[in-house]
Design a protein around this motif. Structure first.
Motif, mmCIF file in Angstrom:
data_model
loop_
_atom_site.group_PDB
_atom_site.id
_atom_site.type_symbol
_atom_site.label_atom_id
_atom_site.label_comp_id
_atom_site.label_asym_id
_atom_site.label_seq_id
_atom_site.Cartn_x
_atom_site.Cartn_y
_atom_site.Cartn_z
ATOM 1 N N ILE A 1 0.748 -1.342 0.037
ATOM 2 C CA ILE A 1 -0.208 -0.044 0.153
ATOM 3 C C ILE A 1 1.127 1.294 0.211
ATOM 4 C CG2 ILE A 1 -1.902 -1.157 0.983
ATOM 5 C CD1 ILE A 1 -1.022 0.067 3.662
ATOM 6 N N GLU B 1 2.772 2.389 1.721
ATOM 7 C CA GLU B 1 3.246 3.097 3.202
ATOM 8 C C GLU B 1 4.735 3.066 3.365
ATOM 9 O OE1 GLU B 1 1.204 1.019 6.813
ATOM 10 O OE2 GLU B 1 2.362 2.358 8.054
ATOM 11 N N PRO C 1 -3.123 8.159 -2.576
ATOM 12 C CA PRO C 1 -4.445 7.816 -2.429
ATOM 13 C C PRO C 1 -5.385 6.983 -2.973
ATOM 14 C CG PRO C 1 -3.911 10.188 -1.915
ATOM 15 C CD PRO C 1 -2.799 9.295 -2.754
ATOM 16 N N ARG D 1 -4.663 3.373 -2.684
ATOM 17 C CA ARG D 1 -5.230 2.876 -1.437
ATOM 18 C C ARG D 1 -6.770 2.899 -1.792
ATOM 19 N NH1 ARG D 1 -1.299 5.945 2.649
ATOM 20 N NH2 ARG D 1 0.683 4.843 2.079
ATOM 21 N N LYS D 2 -7.464 3.282 -2.749
ATOM 22 C CA LYS D 2 -8.755 3.035 -3.051
ATOM 23 C C LYS D 2 -8.920 1.572 -3.718
ATOM 24 C CE LYS D 2 -10.525 7.806 -3.176
ATOM 25 N NZ LYS D 2 -10.572 8.926 -4.178
ATOM 26 N N PHE E 1 -6.393 -3.852 9.008
ATOM 27 C CA PHE E 1 -4.998 -3.828 10.023
ATOM 28 C C PHE E 1 -4.836 -4.743 10.821
ATOM 29 C CE2 PHE E 1 -5.536 0.174 7.616
ATOM 30 C CZ PHE E 1 -4.375 0.450 7.110
ATOM 31 N N LYS F 1 -7.379 -0.481 13.684
ATOM 32 C CA LYS F 1 -7.068 1.009 13.524
ATOM 33 C C LYS F 1 -8.676 1.553 13.391
ATOM 34 C CE LYS F 1 -2.437 1.311 11.457
ATOM 35 N NZ LYS F 1 -1.658 1.617 12.638
ATOM 36 N N PRO G 1 -13.740 6.259 5.275
ATOM 37 C CA PRO G 1 -13.012 6.350 3.947
ATOM 38 C C PRO G 1 -13.774 6.872 2.795
ATOM 39 C CG PRO G 1 -13.499 4.126 4.481
ATOM 40 C CD PRO G 1 -13.633 4.925 5.724
ATOM 41 N N VAL H 1 -13.285 10.693 3.369
ATOM 42 C CA VAL H 1 -12.405 11.130 3.017
ATOM 43 C C VAL H 1 -12.106 11.157 1.504
ATOM 44 C CG1 VAL H 1 -9.785 10.313 2.800
ATOM 45 C CG2 VAL H 1 -10.960 10.316 4.970
#
Lengths: 232, 288
Positions: free
Chosen positions: A49, A51, A75, A78-79, A85, A89, A103, A106
């Motif tokens: 992803i 990160e 972004p 990540r969709k 997780f 989270k 999300p 967002v």
């Protein structure tokens, strides 16, 4: 769909989290990623992803070149990849409905459409009755379902589930795995990191075994079982 | 709209921090407003003095009208005089009466005879005042020359000093405001670090995360500015009658509402810039 070529990840202090990993996962597969704690499973997911970036090697997810993906495109990546997780989270001060809605908020999705979508997912994962509860009011299995629901918000092509059965009893673990299988049958590629050998051995799925950052085994159980039967 | 809601929630949940940020902005903009009044006011006062007769020559009682006319012509011929006016004893009495109409005791004691006739002179350039003043001083019919260059230059010095002190004060207050807003917003950002991390993992863009904090900074700036301006303006209106009697004859008060609104608009613009700057700096550390 997912392709890693000679991927290594080293951290600042010189610790090697992953070393020379290469594999390809086709669209629609269900793959277990197994290995002891600290073997690099979570690092693998974090690389997928974006990160973090790999120290060396290439990672491709669909048409995306992950290692060289511009920051502003992350972004969008990540969709496409939903993540459950390890520590879930979930936001403690929001209800389950709001957590799953998060999300979509967002992503600035239109409010009514977003709410409609959340209702559908909560129904799909079987926690619609808990929609207005806060995370602290839910059991471990229900929290996992909530985390899965949130990961499904964008109908991702890929779902990464990091130890989704980690703290669950056997029966609940199986419910979660069944839910993931249903999601997989609907077309989503699933990578599930787990320690649970019962589940891994019972399901005839592909298993990637990582030990001390190295991919030590990549076996397709279904094929293995079939070849065993043929031998008999 | 969603970001506005989030921003408002941040503010509501920490009212004392919000109050601290608003108070410091209020203080800064109160200082800016007062400073703006002083600068604007003093520039009007200086203009007033500059436009007024800057050299006044009072004639001896025995001065003949023909001599006065000759002197006036001599001055006019220099080409440096922008305005020249003769005031006879009678006119001087009228002016005196007008100035002291509320004090009959002073009026009773004065007649046209004891007031001198005079010439009021303005020059286009303040530097030419010296020459005009010298010409008048050398004339035998002139008893006294009142030279206003000193008044203007003293006033200019004071205004410049006030301007420098004001600018320093405003820069310091603006910096303090930025630091305090950075601290307040930075504290909130660090409180929400987990939420921000989750947002990022759930595909939030940096701007999505940044907006509520930036709007928060703008809110503090705008509210603080408005009240700072309001207090300064109210103070000015309250003081207007006293100032009017002090600055008799200078066309400064009451201050036009348009000027006040223009000042508010300018201040709001500065406040928005300060708010955006402070909150962006606060968020920057967490969104690298």
């Amino acid at each position: 769909m997912i392709k890693l070529q000679n991927v290594s990840k080293k951290f600042g202090a010189g610790d090697v989290a992953l070393e020379d990993i290469s594999f390809t996962i086709e669209s629609g597969e269900f793959v277990f990623v197994v290995g002891p704690s600290g073997s690099g499973k979570t690092t693998l997911f974090r690389l997928l992803i974006r990160e973090m970036k790999p120290t060396i090697g290439e990672i491709h997810v669909g048409e995306w070149d992950i290692a060289n993906l511009p920051t502003q495109r992350i972004p969008y990546l990540r969709k496409k990849i939903g993540v459950v997780f390890q520590d879930l989270k979930l936001l403690r001060d929001r209800t389950i409905f709001e957590n799953v809605l998060f999300p979509l908020e967002v992503a600035d999705m239109e409010e009514n459409a977003a709410r409609q979508r959340v209702e559908e997912i909560l129904e799909q994962v079987g926690i619609a009755q808990h929609r207005d509860k806060f995370p602290i009011q839910l059991s471990g299995g229900e929290l996992q379902r909530a985390a899965i629901a949130r990961a499904l918000a964008f109908s991702p092509e890929i779902l990464l589930a990091d130890e989704p059965t980690g703290n669950l009893d056997n029966a609940t673990s199986w419910e979660i795995v069944k839910l993931l299988q249903d999601i997989n049958h609907a077309g989503t590629t699933i990578l599930m990191a787990t320690h649970n050998t019962d589940i891994v051995n019972s399901l005839l799925k592909r298993v990637l075994t990582i030990e001390k950052g190295k991919l030590v085994k990549d076996e397709v159980k279904e094929k293995k079982e079939r070849s065993k039967k043929e031998e008999k | 709209m969603r970001q506005v809601k989030t921003s408002w929630k941040h503010i509501r949940r920490n009212p004392y921090q919000a109050l601290a940020a608003i108070c410091i902005m209020l203080l800064t903009f109160l200082a800016i407003s007062v400073f703006a009044f002083i600068v604007f006011g003093s520039s009007v006062v200086i203009k007033y003095f500059e436009s007024k007769p800057q050299v006044t020559a009072f004639f001896k009682d025995e001065a003949q009208q023909s001599d006065i006319d000759t002197l006036k012509n001599t001055l006019e011929q220099t080409g440096k005089i922008s305005h020249i006016r003769f005031i006879s004893k009678q006119e001087a009495l009228q002016i005196y009466k007008a100035q002291n109409k509320n004090d009959p005791l002073l009026l009773d004691l004065v007649t046209a005879d004891i007031l001198p006739a005079s010439l009021e002179i303005s020059t286009g350039n303040i530097d030419d005042l010296g020459t005009a003043s010298d010409t008048l001083k050398n004339s035998p019919i002139v008893s006294e020359v009142v030279y206003q260059k000193d008044v203007v230059s003293t006033l200019t010095q004071w205004t410049n000093a006030a301007r420098i002190i004001g600018i320093i004060l405003i820069v310091v207050l603006a910096l303090v405001s930025i630091f305090i807003m950075m601290t307040v917003i930075g504290f909130k950002v660090s409180q929400k670090r987990d939420e921000i991390e989750i947002m990022r993992l759930l595909s939030a863009t940096n701007w999505y995360i940044r907006w509520p904090f930036v709007l928060e900074g703008v809110f503090y700036g705008v509210v603080g500015t408005f009240f700072g301006w309001l207090i300064a303006s109210a103070g000015l209106f309250y003081a207007t009658p006293y100032l009017q009697s002090f600055l008799k004859g200078i066309p400064l008060l009451p201050v036009s509402p348009i000027f006040l609104l223009e000042l508010l608009a300018g201040e709001l613009l500065i406040a928005v810039i300060l708010g955006v700057l402070a909150s962006s700096l606060a968020v920057l550390r967490y969104l690298k």
